[in-house]
Design a protein around this motif. Structure first.
Motif, PDB file in Angstrom:
ATOM      1  N   THR A  92      10.403 -22.650  43.854  1.00 49.59           N
ATOM      2  CA  THR A  92      10.327 -23.925  43.145  1.00 49.59           C
ATOM      3  C   THR A  92       8.871 -24.232  42.785  1.00 49.59           C
ATOM      4  O   THR A  92       7.940 -23.620  43.314  1.00 49.59           O
ATOM      5  CB  THR A  92      10.880 -25.068  44.009  1.00 49.59           C
ATOM      6  N   SER A  93       8.688 -25.212  41.921  1.00 48.04           N
ATOM      7  CA  SER A  93       7.338 -25.632  41.555  1.00 48.04           C
ATOM      8  C   SER A  93       6.557 -26.087  42.782  1.00 48.04           C
ATOM      9  O   SER A  93       5.357 -25.830  42.912  1.00 48.04           O
ATOM     10  CB  SER A  93       7.395 -26.770  40.529  1.00 48.04           C
ATOM     11  N   SER A  99       2.501 -26.769  37.527  1.00 50.55           N
ATOM     12  CA  SER A  99       3.705 -27.614  37.547  1.00 50.55           C
ATOM     13  C   SER A  99       3.746 -28.569  36.361  1.00 50.55           C
ATOM     14  O   SER A  99       4.833 -28.977  35.935  1.00 50.55           O
ATOM     15  CB  SER A  99       3.755 -28.411  38.855  1.00 50.55           C
ATOM     16  N   GLU A 151      11.483 -26.778  37.057  1.00 50.60           N
ATOM     17  CA  GLU A 151      11.485 -26.740  38.515  1.00 50.60           C
ATOM     18  C   GLU A 151      11.404 -25.335  39.106  1.00 50.60           C
ATOM     19  O   GLU A 151      11.005 -25.166  40.252  1.00 50.60           O
ATOM     20  CB  GLU A 151      12.753 -27.424  39.057  1.00 50.60           C
TER      21      GLU A 151
END
Length: 265
Positions: free
Chosen positions: A126-127, A263, A107
């Motif tokens: 964050t992703s 991601s 994440e």
């Protein structure tokens, strides 16, 4: 995005060294300062210790206990930075800065902005924020998108574009159509404004500290006043390099796709 750390190259090199990676730390210092003798490296470290003390990064209690003389939080951060196995590198020519984004876990990514190879700014993202973070980094302004333009080159002719002096004799002039020639001239004019260098976003796998990074994906592009030129490699046998002028919307869609690829790593 909450800032995590801002430091000089020497400070980062020392923090990395303290956390058990002396060769990596020295390599960071030498990337900016050139080759360092053991005596010079020792001198740099001693001077930099005083800077860390002034910034209140130095942990005197841990030093007394013969532990790493920085906070445990800082030690964890440095180890996660060095231990990252995936990295996205975003170049920006000729602005003299570069953005590295390191994968920490499923994440979290670590944004690492390097300014003139002197100042390093770190922050966690964050992703989900990955694509928007890259968009914000480039944030191209004043682009008035004109007609869609494109042309195709051989690999050899594309390589020749790295030097302005090659333009007058470039073989591309002999096979480009009139529309392609117009696009080619627009592209080379844009190159001239950017010190004859393409930007690129590249993705690397770093299997371990002793192995060279492995390039797994790269996109070359060039911002202009009429759009963003994007270079695409194809499997065509004669002219595999396709160069297209794209709108900002297409550019952002491409970054969204890149963010999704990252991601899924």
């Amino acid at each position: 995005m909450k800032p995590l750390l801002a430091c000089t190259t020497e400070e980062l090199a020392l923090l990395v060294t303290f956390c058990g990676y002396p060769e990596v730390g020295k390599g960071i210092a030498e990337s900016s300062m050139g080759g360092l003798t053991p005596e010079k490296w020792e001198s740099v470290m001693q001077a930099t210790i005083h800077q860390l003390m002034l910034k209140q990064i130095w942990d005197y209690e841990r030093e007394v206990n013969n532990e790493v003389p920085i906070s445990k939080e800082m030690e964890t951060f440095i180890k996660s930075y060095v231990g990252s196995r995936w990295m996205i590198r975003c170049s920006s020519v000729p602005e003299q800065h570069i953005l590295m984004i390191h994968k920490i876990d499923e994440e979290i990514w670590l944004s690492h902005l390097i300014d003139r190879d002197i100042i390093h700014e770190f922050a966690y993202i964050t992703s989900e924020e990955l694509a928007s973070h890259i968009k914000e980094y480039y944030s191209f302004q004043d682009i008035d998108f004109a007609d869609d333009m494109s042309f195709q080159l051989t690999e050899n002719d594309f390589d020749l574009l790295s030097n302005r002096s090659n333009i007058s004799g470039l073989e591309a002039y002999t096979y480009l159509s009139s529309e392609e020639s117009k696009a080619f001239n627009e592209f080379t004019n844009s190159l001239d404004l950017k010190q004859w260098s393409l930007n690129n976003i590249s993705m690397f796998n770093l299997p371990d500290l002793d192995a060279d990074p492995m390039l797994t994906n790269i996109v070359f592009f060039l911002p202009s006043l009429k759009g963003i030129w994007i270079v695409e490699y194809t499997n065509e046998s004669e002219r595999p390099i396709h160069i297209n002028l794209r709108s900002n919307e297409v550019w952002e869609d491409m970054l969204d796709g890149l963010g999704q690829i990252a991601s899924d790593l």
